[in-house]
Write an enzyme that holds these catalytic residues in place. Structure first.
Site, PDB file in Angstrom:
ATOM      1  N   ASP A  22      15.132   0.364   7.807  1.00 39.16           N
ATOM      2  CA  ASP A  22      15.895  -0.828   8.179  1.00 39.16           C
ATOM      3  C   ASP A  22      16.960  -0.443   9.211  1.00 39.16           C
ATOM      4  O   ASP A  22      17.807   0.411   8.935  1.00 39.16           O
ATOM      5  CB  ASP A  22      16.551  -1.413   6.918  1.00 39.16           C
ATOM      6  CG  ASP A  22      17.436  -2.601   7.240  1.00 39.16           C
ATOM      7  OD1 ASP A  22      17.274  -3.184   8.332  1.00 39.16           O
ATOM      8  OD2 ASP A  22      18.295  -2.942   6.393  1.00 39.16           O
ATOM      9  N   ASP A  26      19.715  -5.586   6.907  1.00 39.30           N
ATOM     10  CA  ASP A  26      19.382  -6.756   6.073  1.00 39.30           C
ATOM     11  C   ASP A  26      18.480  -6.392   4.896  1.00 39.30           C
ATOM     12  O   ASP A  26      18.030  -7.263   4.155  1.00 39.30           O
ATOM     13  CB  ASP A  26      18.741  -7.869   6.918  1.00 39.30           C
ATOM     14  CG  ASP A  26      17.365  -7.479   7.446  1.00 39.30           C
ATOM     15  OD1 ASP A  26      16.942  -6.320   7.246  1.00 39.30           O
ATOM     16  OD2 ASP A  26      16.711  -8.345   8.056  1.00 39.30           O
ATOM     17  N   ASP A  30      12.445  -2.620   9.798  1.00 38.72           N
ATOM     18  CA  ASP A  30      12.263  -3.381  11.039  1.00 38.72           C
ATOM     19  C   ASP A  30      12.030  -2.448  12.225  1.00 38.72           C
ATOM     20  O   ASP A  30      12.046  -1.218  12.092  1.00 38.72           O
ATOM     21  CB  ASP A  30      13.473  -4.295  11.294  1.00 38.72           C
ATOM     22  CG  ASP A  30      14.774  -3.517  11.319  1.00 38.72           C
ATOM     23  OD1 ASP A  30      14.775  -2.361  11.768  1.00 38.72           O
ATOM     24  OD2 ASP A  30      15.811  -4.076  10.881  1.00 38.72           O
ATOM     25  N   ASP A  99      -2.384  -4.175  14.014  1.00 34.52           N
ATOM     26  CA  ASP A  99      -3.332  -4.646  13.018  1.00 34.52           C
ATOM     27  C   ASP A  99      -3.833  -6.012  13.490  1.00 34.52           C
ATOM     28  O   ASP A  99      -3.032  -6.877  13.838  1.00 34.52           O
ATOM     29  CB  ASP A  99      -2.620  -4.798  11.664  1.00 34.52           C
ATOM     30  CG  ASP A  99      -3.460  -4.308  10.511  1.00 34.52           C
ATOM     31  OD1 ASP A  99      -4.581  -4.804  10.362  1.00 34.52           O
ATOM     32  OD2 ASP A  99      -2.984  -3.430   9.756  1.00 34.52           O
ATOM     33  N   ASP A 200      -8.628  -5.530  10.483  1.00 30.27           N
ATOM     34  CA  ASP A 200      -8.586  -5.759   9.042  1.00 30.27           C
ATOM     35  C   ASP A 200      -9.882  -6.395   8.527  1.00 30.27           C
ATOM     36  O   ASP A 200     -10.338  -7.398   9.089  1.00 30.27           O
ATOM     37  CB  ASP A 200      -7.406  -6.708   8.770  1.00 30.27           C
ATOM     38  CG  ASP A 200      -7.072  -6.854   7.311  1.00 30.27           C
ATOM     39  OD1 ASP A 200      -6.559  -5.899   6.725  1.00 30.27           O
ATOM     40  OD2 ASP A 200      -7.310  -7.947   6.756  1.00 30.27           O
ATOM     41  N   GLU A 254     -11.706  -1.671   9.630  1.00 37.06           N
ATOM     42  CA  GLU A 254     -11.700  -1.498   8.175  1.00 37.06           C
ATOM     43  C   GLU A 254     -13.025  -2.014   7.635  1.00 37.06           C
ATOM     44  O   GLU A 254     -13.413  -3.152   7.906  1.00 37.06           O
ATOM     45  CB  GLU A 254     -10.547  -2.271   7.544  1.00 37.06           C
ATOM     46  CG  GLU A 254     -10.392  -1.916   6.080  1.00 37.06           C
ATOM     47  CD  GLU A 254      -9.465  -2.841   5.325  1.00 37.06           C
ATOM     48  OE1 GLU A 254      -8.917  -2.420   4.303  1.00 37.06           O
ATOM     49  OE2 GLU A 254      -9.301  -4.007   5.735  1.00 37.06           O
ATOM     50  N   HIS A 327      -1.488   1.893   2.702  1.00 37.12           N
ATOM     51  CA  HIS A 327      -0.699   0.890   1.989  1.00 37.12           C
ATOM     52  C   HIS A 327      -1.487   0.173   0.896  1.00 37.12           C
ATOM     53  O   HIS A 327      -0.942  -0.673   0.204  1.00 37.12           O
ATOM     54  CB  HIS A 327      -0.157  -0.134   2.997  1.00 37.12           C
ATOM     55  CG  HIS A 327      -1.272  -0.924   3.621  1.00 37.12           C
ATOM     56  ND1 HIS A 327      -2.223  -0.340   4.447  1.00 37.12           N
ATOM     57  CD2 HIS A 327      -1.622  -2.225   3.515  1.00 37.12           C
ATOM     58  CE1 HIS A 327      -3.087  -1.262   4.817  1.00 37.12           C
ATOM     59  NE2 HIS A 327      -2.753  -2.412   4.267  1.00 37.12           N
ATOM     60  N   ASP A 328      -2.776   0.472   0.766  1.00 31.72           N
ATOM     61  CA  ASP A 328      -3.600  -0.183  -0.257  1.00 31.72           C
ATOM     62  C   ASP A 328      -3.945   0.766  -1.401  1.00 31.72           C
ATOM     63  O   ASP A 328      -4.839   0.483  -2.198  1.00 31.72           O
ATOM     64  CB  ASP A 328      -4.928  -0.662   0.361  1.00 31.72           C
ATOM     65  CG  ASP A 328      -4.735  -1.821   1.314  1.00 31.72           C
ATOM     66  OD1 ASP A 328      -3.771  -2.585   1.140  1.00 31.72           O
ATOM     67  OD2 ASP A 328      -5.559  -1.967   2.229  1.00 31.72           O
TER      68      ASP A 328
HETATM   69  C1  GLC Z   1      -6.975  -5.267   4.050  1.00 31.13           C
HETATM   70  C2  GLC Z   1      -5.560  -4.779   4.103  1.00 31.13           C
HETATM   71  C3  GLC Z   1      -4.853  -5.248   2.877  1.00 31.13           C
HETATM   72  C4  GLC Z   1      -4.863  -6.754   2.868  1.00 31.13           C
HETATM   73  C5  GLC Z   1      -6.281  -7.310   2.950  1.00 31.13           C
HETATM   74  C6  GLC Z   1      -6.282  -8.758   3.286  1.00 31.13           C
HETATM   75  O1  GLC Z   1      -7.710  -4.685   3.033  1.00 31.13           O
HETATM   76  O2  GLC Z   1      -5.522  -3.402   4.265  1.00 31.13           O
HETATM   77  O3  GLC Z   1      -3.548  -4.776   2.790  1.00 31.13           O
HETATM   78  O4  GLC Z   1      -4.256  -7.217   1.696  1.00 31.13           O
HETATM   79  O5  GLC Z   1      -7.017  -6.661   3.966  1.00 31.13           O
HETATM   80  O6  GLC Z   1      -5.850  -8.984   4.597  1.00 31.13           O
END
Ligand code: GLC
Length: 550
Positions: A22, A26, A30, A99, A200, A254, A327-328
């Protein structure tokens, strides 16, 4: 334009913006914070950044529900802050990829708001179906996040499809106008100077005609029907022909459940590929990840099999994208390594994938060995998928057991703010953080590790530097050894000049150090290790990299 495939010699860093840094106090990560940390990212040896979504979004799926594709969210600093970061990255010789989330939009997107009112040309931008006379849903597909794949819209008096959250409505990619919108989005960012995209769930964008019921799958119904759907290749070709061919951009797709054979249909370099690399979920599938199964014991043999399959089957044809965290996915140390042997296992895991052939990605915080987060109350979870699992899916398990499953399986386990220092809020923000900071930040943080030559952070730097200087890591052949071992992952990488031996122990037990017959370690140099003393016994989570120069 000639494709230079510049990404092959690079290492990327993934930023999940909300929790990175950050810069304006806030409490929300960012782009001001990213700008402050560009030199840090560069100092790791990274040459590129992948940004998880930065666009305006109601935040139901932390930015993967986009309400405007042609802008940057105010909470992240808006367009001005983005341009500054983009220039700052380029000045440092780093690429930036965005993304691209076009399987679905947020239901707050203008297109959806108009579509639900049947205002043209937006009427057919989404996948709408009327109510059936028998009262059933349009088909039996499941949403991957929340219940069935259909939600009723009171305004339009029809169902719309949502393969993810209810507020993520699937776009109708069969509509040429929607594909034009996608191309405009791509051009908009590429013309600004962005270097490529991480697309994605792009393999979900083409749904089969008539949206037939799925009569095979017991759960996740529909997935084999909408994954690699009938027009996917054609639409990707169109994006390539009309946009990508004019830019030297990188396209990382992905692709849940993809096999190497299938991947080659899209990335084989001799066939004018429509994509460059695939995020192949190999780790998760080998691990039977996918949240529900995360309680299963980790099986190294399966993981090794998948790694080797991808390394060998793409070899000489397509290029691998390498990753072990994102992140998943929960934190790798907590899942594949050990919190007790945190430093040792974080270093071992780094080598286990960084020395493979391909383009590695490092997820924020991975480079300091951040661990999972263990909240005491399920209400503390933010993630839409996690909350649905806990609060809406019936099970006979006790609340304690269910909470424990979230600890090990939830995406939020890896979404706590990056631990920059031992100061308040881990130095992530001077305000109130938007999300919980992992309590272990006083022991695990960047500032402490900067000053320690043996830290996980400095180990990553060494490993990345070696990757860059050793031609065998970048382009050599890959061979796995001792495949039947359930404790040690051993592989060699070899080109004309060098041969490397990588030995990774995935256990806290002592195991015998074994080198393949044709690799004489007494003639080799040990160039990287996580213990100072190296005997013929591997210590817990020990890793070694030996180099033989020819
Ligand atoms: C992909 C992203 C994930 C998201 C999903 C829907 O798997 O990596 O974080 O929730 O798509 O967009």
């Amino acid at each position: 334009m000639e494709k230079k495939r510049w990404y092959k010699d690079m290492v990327f860093y993934q930023i999940w913006p909300r929790s990175f840094k950050d810069g304006d106090g806030d409490g929300m990560g960012d782009l001001h914070g990213v700008f402050e940390k560009l030199d840090y990212i560069k100092s790791l040896g990274c040459d590129g950044i992948w940004f998880s979504p930065l666009y305006p979004s109601p935040g139901v799926d932390c930015g993967y529900d986009i309400s405007n594709y042609l802008d940057i969210a105010e909470e992240f600093g808006g367009m001005a802050a983005f341009k500054k970061v983009l220039d700052g990255a380029h000045e440092r010789g780093m690429k930036v990829i965005m993304d691209l989330v076009v399987n679905h939009t947020s239901t707050e997107h203008e297109w959806f708001k108009k579509s639900r009112q049947r205002i043209d040309p937006y009427t057919d931008y989404y996948i709408w179906r009327p109510k059936k006379s028998n009262g059933r849903l349009p088909n039996n597909w499941d949403s991957l996040f929340e219940g069935k794949a259909w939600a009723w819209d009171d305004v339009r008096q029809e169902y719309y499809m949502h393969l993810f959250a209810i507020e993520q409505a699937d776009l109708n990619m069969d509509n040429p106008l929607v594909r034009e919108e996608v191309k405009n989005i791509l051009k908009f960012w590429l013309d600004m100077g962005v270097d490529g995209f991480r697309e994605d769930v792009i393999t979900f964008i083409s749904k089969p005609e008539g949206l037939p019921n799925d009569n095979y799958m017991p759960a996740s119904k529909g997935i084999f029907m909408f994954n690699h759907g009938p027009h996917l290749h054609e639409y990707l070709e169109e994006f390539k022909r009309d946009v990508f061919d004019k830019y030297d951009a990188m396209i990382l797709a992905e692709a849940p459940l993809v096999t190497p054979k299938k991947a080659l249909e899209y990335i084989d370099e001799k066939n004018e590929p429509v994509l460059d690399m695939m995020i192949q979920f190999a780790t998760q599938e080998a691990d039977s990840f996918m949240t529900d199964y995360i309680h299963m014991p980790f099986n190294l043999k399966k993981l090794k099999r998948t790694y080797t399959k991808w390394q060998t089957q793409l070899d000489g044809k397509g290029w691998n994208m390498l990753y072990i965290e994102n992140h998943d996915h929960p934190r790798m140390v907590s899942r594949y390594g050990s919190e007790k042997y945190r430093e040792e296992s974080a270093k071992m895991l780094a080598v286990s994938y960084l020395f493979q052939k391909g383009t590695p990605f490092i997820y924020q915080g991975q480079e300091i060995g951040m661990t999972n987060w263990y909240p005491t109350d399920p209400e503390m979870y933010e993630d839409v998928q996690t909350r649905w699992q806990y609060f809406n899916v019936a099970t006979r398990k006790s609340p304690e057991k269910r909470l424990e499953r979230l600890w090990h399986g939830s995406r939020d386990s890896a979404r706590t703010p990056v631990q920059w220092s031992a100061e308040a809020n881990a130095g992530f923000t001077t305000g109130t953080p938007w999300f919980y900071v992992n309590e272990n930040y006083t022991e695990i943080n960047v500032a402490d590790q900067e000053g320690d030559p043996d830290s996980v952070l400095n180990f990553y730097r060494k490993a990345i530097e070696l990757r860059k200087t050793l031609s065998a890591v970048r382009h050599g052949n890959y061979t796995e050894h001792f495949k039947s071992s359930s404790k040690v992952y051993t592989y060699t990488r070899e080109d004309k000049r060098q041969k490397l031996l990588v030995v990774c122990s995935f256990t806290d037990k002592a195991v015998k150090m074994k080198a393949p017959k044709d690799f004489d370690t007494s003639k080799a140099t040990l160039i990287l290790a996580n213990y100072k003393e190296n005997t013929d016994i591997l210590k817990p989570y020990e890793v070694r990299v030996y180099l033989l120069s020819k």
